[in-house]
Scaffold this active site. Structure first.
Site, PDB file in Angstrom:
ATOM      1  N   ARG A 152      -8.517  -0.285   5.213  1.00 20.50           N
ATOM      2  CA  ARG A 152      -7.673   0.704   4.532  1.00 20.50           C
ATOM      3  C   ARG A 152      -6.364   0.080   4.059  1.00 20.50           C
ATOM      4  O   ARG A 152      -5.768   0.567   3.102  1.00 20.50           O
ATOM      5  CB  ARG A 152      -7.335   1.857   5.492  1.00 20.50           C
ATOM      6  CG  ARG A 152      -8.475   2.804   5.745  1.00 20.50           C
ATOM      7  CD  ARG A 152      -8.001   3.999   6.542  1.00 20.50           C
ATOM      8  NE  ARG A 152      -6.721   4.449   6.017  1.00 20.50           N
ATOM      9  CZ  ARG A 152      -5.785   5.059   6.721  1.00 20.50           C
ATOM     10  NH1 ARG A 152      -5.969   5.308   8.001  1.00 20.50           N
ATOM     11  NH2 ARG A 152      -4.652   5.436   6.165  1.00 20.50           N
ATOM     12  N   CYS A 194      -4.632  12.821  12.865  1.00 16.85           N
ATOM     13  CA  CYS A 194      -5.309  11.530  12.830  1.00 16.85           C
ATOM     14  C   CYS A 194      -5.076  10.868  14.173  1.00 16.85           C
ATOM     15  O   CYS A 194      -4.421  11.436  15.054  1.00 16.85           O
ATOM     16  CB  CYS A 194      -4.812  10.667  11.677  1.00 16.85           C
ATOM     17  SG  CYS A 194      -3.139  10.137  11.889  1.00 16.85           S
ATOM     18  N   ARG A 210       0.532  15.010  12.959  1.00 13.57           N
ATOM     19  CA  ARG A 210       0.999  14.773  11.595  1.00 13.57           C
ATOM     20  C   ARG A 210       1.017  16.015  10.691  1.00 13.57           C
ATOM     21  O   ARG A 210       0.252  16.122   9.723  1.00 13.57           O
ATOM     22  CB  ARG A 210       0.202  13.631  10.968  1.00 13.57           C
ATOM     23  CG  ARG A 210       0.242  12.398  11.850  1.00 13.57           C
ATOM     24  CD  ARG A 210      -0.276  11.181  11.202  1.00 13.57           C
ATOM     25  NE  ARG A 210       0.614  10.628  10.209  1.00 13.57           N
ATOM     26  CZ  ARG A 210       0.408   9.474   9.598  1.00 13.57           C
ATOM     27  NH1 ARG A 210      -0.647   8.768   9.882  1.00 13.57           N
ATOM     28  NH2 ARG A 210       1.249   9.033   8.700  1.00 13.57           N
ATOM     29  N   LYS A 240       0.846  -1.207   0.000  1.00 10.29           N
ATOM     30  CA  LYS A 240       0.000   0.000   0.000  1.00 10.29           C
ATOM     31  C   LYS A 240       0.874   1.248   0.000  1.00 10.29           C
ATOM     32  O   LYS A 240       0.664   2.167  -0.777  1.00 10.29           O
ATOM     33  CB  LYS A 240      -0.899  -0.011   1.238  1.00 10.29           C
ATOM     34  CG  LYS A 240      -1.538   1.325   1.543  1.00 10.29           C
ATOM     35  CD  LYS A 240      -2.428   1.275   2.755  1.00 10.29           C
ATOM     36  CE  LYS A 240      -1.755   1.583   4.065  1.00 10.29           C
ATOM     37  NZ  LYS A 240      -1.331   2.990   4.254  1.00 10.29           N
ATOM     38  N   ASN A 241       1.881   1.260   0.878  1.00  8.71           N
ATOM     39  CA  ASN A 241       2.676   2.492   1.034  1.00  8.71           C
ATOM     40  C   ASN A 241       3.638   2.744  -0.122  1.00  8.71           C
ATOM     41  O   ASN A 241       4.171   3.840  -0.244  1.00  8.71           O
ATOM     42  CB  ASN A 241       3.446   2.466   2.358  1.00  8.71           C
ATOM     43  CG  ASN A 241       2.521   2.728   3.540  1.00  8.71           C
ATOM     44  OD1 ASN A 241       1.337   2.991   3.352  1.00  8.71           O
ATOM     45  ND2 ASN A 241       3.050   2.658   4.747  1.00  8.71           N
ATOM     46  N   ASP A 281       4.998   1.027  12.036  1.00 10.21           N
ATOM     47  CA  ASP A 281       3.789   0.348  11.557  1.00 10.21           C
ATOM     48  C   ASP A 281       3.680  -1.099  12.046  1.00 10.21           C
ATOM     49  O   ASP A 281       2.673  -1.771  11.788  1.00 10.21           O
ATOM     50  CB  ASP A 281       3.722   0.379  10.019  1.00 10.21           C
ATOM     51  CG  ASP A 281       3.379   1.774   9.497  1.00 10.21           C
ATOM     52  OD1 ASP A 281       3.027   2.645  10.306  1.00 10.21           O
ATOM     53  OD2 ASP A 281       3.465   1.978   8.272  1.00 10.21           O
TER      54      ASP A 281
HETATM   55  C1  UD1 Z   1       4.566   7.137   6.228  1.00 10.39           C
HETATM   56  C2  UD1 Z   1       3.708   5.891   6.103  1.00 10.39           C
HETATM   57  C3  UD1 Z   1       3.205   5.452   7.472  1.00 10.39           C
HETATM   58  C4  UD1 Z   1       4.397   5.262   8.420  1.00 10.39           C
HETATM   59  C5  UD1 Z   1       5.275   6.505   8.432  1.00 10.39           C
HETATM   60  C6  UD1 Z   1       6.542   6.325   9.236  1.00 10.39           C
HETATM   61  C7  UD1 Z   1       2.685   6.063   3.942  1.00 10.39           C
HETATM   62  C8  UD1 Z   1       1.471   6.324   3.137  1.00 10.39           C
HETATM   63  N1  UD1 Z   1       2.577   6.196   5.240  1.00 10.39           N
HETATM   64  O1  UD1 Z   1       3.758   8.184   6.756  1.00 10.39           O
HETATM   65  O2  UD1 Z   1       2.502   4.217   7.314  1.00 10.39           O
HETATM   66  O3  UD1 Z   1       3.900   5.027   9.715  1.00 10.39           O
HETATM   67  O4  UD1 Z   1       5.662   6.862   7.097  1.00 10.39           O
HETATM   68  O5  UD1 Z   1       7.272   5.276   8.742  1.00 10.39           O
HETATM   69  O6  UD1 Z   1       3.724   5.697   3.424  1.00 10.39           O
HETATM   70  N2  UD1 Z   1       6.542  15.050  10.278  1.00 10.39           N
HETATM   71  C9  UD1 Z   1       6.619  16.396  10.546  1.00 10.39           C
HETATM   72  N3  UD1 Z   1       6.402  17.249   9.499  1.00 10.39           N
HETATM   73  C10 UD1 Z   1       6.159  16.824   8.233  1.00 10.39           C
HETATM   74  C11 UD1 Z   1       6.100  15.430   7.980  1.00 10.39           C
HETATM   75  C12 UD1 Z   1       6.300  14.571   9.031  1.00 10.39           C
HETATM   76  O7  UD1 Z   1       6.841  16.829  11.666  1.00 10.39           O
HETATM   77  O8  UD1 Z   1       6.003  17.654   7.311  1.00 10.39           O
HETATM   78  C13 UD1 Z   1       6.750  14.084  11.396  1.00 10.39           C
HETATM   79  C14 UD1 Z   1       5.537  13.196  11.641  1.00 10.39           C
HETATM   80  O9  UD1 Z   1       4.594  13.829  12.473  1.00 10.39           O
HETATM   81  C15 UD1 Z   1       6.179  11.979  12.272  1.00 10.39           C
HETATM   82  C16 UD1 Z   1       7.526  11.881  11.550  1.00 10.39           C
HETATM   83  O10 UD1 Z   1       7.774  13.183  11.010  1.00 10.39           O
HETATM   84  O11 UD1 Z   1       6.394  12.228  13.633  1.00 10.39           O
HETATM   85  C17 UD1 Z   1       7.589  10.862  10.443  1.00 10.39           C
HETATM   86  O12 UD1 Z   1       6.494  11.054   9.581  1.00 10.39           O
HETATM   87  P1  UD1 Z   1       6.561  10.649   8.031  1.00 10.39           P
HETATM   88  O13 UD1 Z   1       7.766   9.809   7.809  1.00 10.39           O
HETATM   89  O14 UD1 Z   1       6.419  11.882   7.211  1.00 10.39           O
HETATM   90  O15 UD1 Z   1       5.265   9.753   7.885  1.00 10.39           O
HETATM   91  P2  UD1 Z   1       4.239   9.695   6.680  1.00 10.39           P
HETATM   92  O16 UD1 Z   1       4.952   9.914   5.396  1.00 10.39           O
HETATM   93  O17 UD1 Z   1       3.053  10.542   6.984  1.00 10.39           O
END
Ligand code: UD1
Length: 417
Positions: A397, A116, A121, A22-23, A305
């Site tokens: 999902r 969420c 996030r 999925k990811n 995850d």
């Molecule tokens: C992706 C995965 C999710 C997984 C996560 C971490 C997908 C669709 N989802 O989510 O399943 O749990 O990686 O491996 O691939 N952050 C910020 N600012 C930002 C972006 C992120 O502060 O602009 C923080 C987030 O709150 C979190 C950390 O960085 O604490 C990591 O998040 P991120 O790696 O961006 O996760 P996702 O891409 O949302």
């Protein structure tokens, strides 16, 4: 509302075929927006998040259909630049259309994803990095209004923190930017490597220059391609844990074991017997589960995850364990429900203290997010008697045909309306 009924505790035996990731599929689908030529995708999982991304692309003007086992995406007339709240709110990965829309049109309006269950996030890292490529944006009533007055222009970007989504958005955007972009402190999750492989096949010029650095040279022309998405390593990890939780014996197929080496090493330490082949793993659970201290971390660390799932296993260990959640601030929603089943887990900040020697008791349960839901199924599979899990739309999902796959290996599980 649909529920799952689980009758534990059967040992799981047999084989499970792992679906496409999925990811990995989500950013690849978003990246198809870059191209005017047709893209044929194989091995997409049949899960709700993929449907939502397809709906989002269609709302942007993509023409999408299934042809045999391929999803065919035709963007030659794709012309809309507005991603609505109704689609992005249910799936945060909707933010991944921002990069390609800006690269293609120089402007876009995309809903902020919002928080969420597992934390606030934010998307500041995505927006800061896009600004470095020449994007100006304002946020009005929950929408990002972004423009790139001179188009995207390549530059050197150092991510302030490792983010999977921000790395993906920037890689995709930089593919059509003028000149060269270098990205440093990138996330290196296997799904990002899969996205890069997809983009290279599409005709983008991308090179890994160091462990967490990429060099991207903007291009103008892209190819028509067929691409098969990688396996879902979180689904694989979940079923590996299911085998151990139930003291079962499973063959997990259609995977590349090296990609989940961290998880394999850890399950071995816990006491599971693991036999690896080229594209499969056989895992045999042992009666005695050893305790362990774990922290979640970006790849190649232990994935957040799988944190909820491994917690179920550690509840059954011979001694106490500690789990530190270093990625998301609020990812212990499953703990209250596991404790209702007899677990003894206490939380302090981002640490979970897990008491061992738990015998799970069946209960009526509430799922709160995708991975929390599946951890409840794992606990229910090990609890003797009938458990009922509510709000399973979270599960749909991200897990393809989960009841079917589990039933095939001996679980007593059914969906009821
Ligand atoms: C992706 C995965 C999710 C997984 C996560 C971490 C997908 C669709 N989802 O989510 O399943 O749990 O990686 O491996 O691939 N952050 C910020 N600012 C930002 C972006 C992120 O502060 O602009 C923080 C987030 O709150 C979190 C950390 O960085 O604490 C990591 O998040 P991120 O790696 O961006 O996760 P996702 O891409 O949302």
């Amino acid at each position: 509302m649909q529920k799952l009924e689980v009758f534990g505790a059967n040992k799981l035996r047999g084989q499970i075929k792992i679906s496409g990731s999925k990811n990995a599929s989500l950013p690849i689908l978003a990246a198809t927006l870059l191209s005017k030529k047709k893209v044929y995708l194989k091995n997409l999982p049949k899960v709700k998040d993929i449907e939502t991304m397809i709906n989002l692309l269609q709302s942007l003007g993509s023409k999408i259909k299934f042809e045999k086992k391929n999803l065919v995406i035709d963007n030659h007339k794709q012309n809309k630049k507005f991603a609505s709240y109704s689609l992005v709110k249910t799936m945060r990965a909707g933010i991944l259309v921002l990069g390609p829309l800006l690269a293609k049109f120089g402007n876009a309006k995309v809903s902020l994803p919002g928080g969420c269950a597992i934390g606030s996030r934010p998307v500041n890292i995505h927006l800061d990095a896009l600004s470095r490529l020449g994007v100006r944006y304002k946020i009005v009533q929950g929408y990002i209004y972004a423009t790139a007055p001179k188009g995207l222009v390549g530059t050197n970007i150092n991510f302030s923190k490792i983010s999977v989504g921000a790395t993906e958005n920037l890689i995709i955007a930089a593919c059509l930017a003028k000149g060269t972009t270098t990205l440093n402190n990138c996330a290196i999750e296997p799904e990002i490597k899969d996205l890069v492989n997809f983009l290279i096949k599409l005709g983008c010029k991308i090179k890994w220059t160091a462990k967490r650095s990429l060099k991207i040279l903007g291009v103008e022309q892209l190819n028509q391609i067929t691409y098969s998405v990688m396996f879902d390593r979180i689904e694989a990890g979940t079923y590996l844990i299911a085998a151990v939780v139930t003291e079962g014996d499973l063959k997990i197929k259609n995977i590349i074991p090296q990609i989940i080496q961290t998880e394999i090493n850890l399950l071995k330490k816990i006491g599971a017997k693991i036999i690896m082949k080229k594209n499969e793993i056989r895992i045999i659970g042992s009666k005695k589960i050893r305790n362990l201290n774990i922290r979640t971390a970006p790849y190649p660390g232990f994935p957040t995850d799988l944190q909820a799932q491994i917690m179920v296993l550690l509840c059954k260990a011979n001694k106490n364990s500690l789990i530190k959640e270093d990625i998301f601030e609020n990812r212990f929603m499953h703990v209250a429900e596991l404790n209702r089943m007899g677990a003894r887990v206490s939380i302090s900040g981002n640490k979970a203290f897990v008491k061992g020697k738990t015998t799970f008791a069946p209960a009526e349960l509430m799922a709160t997010d995708l991975r929390a839901s599946v951890s409840l199924i794992l606990a229910a599979l090990s609890a003797k008697g009938k458990s009922v899990i509510n709000r399973i739309y979270h599960l749909d999902r991200g897990y393809e045909h989960i009841e079917k796959k589990l039933r095939k290996v001996g679980a007593k599980i059914r969906r009821i309306n």
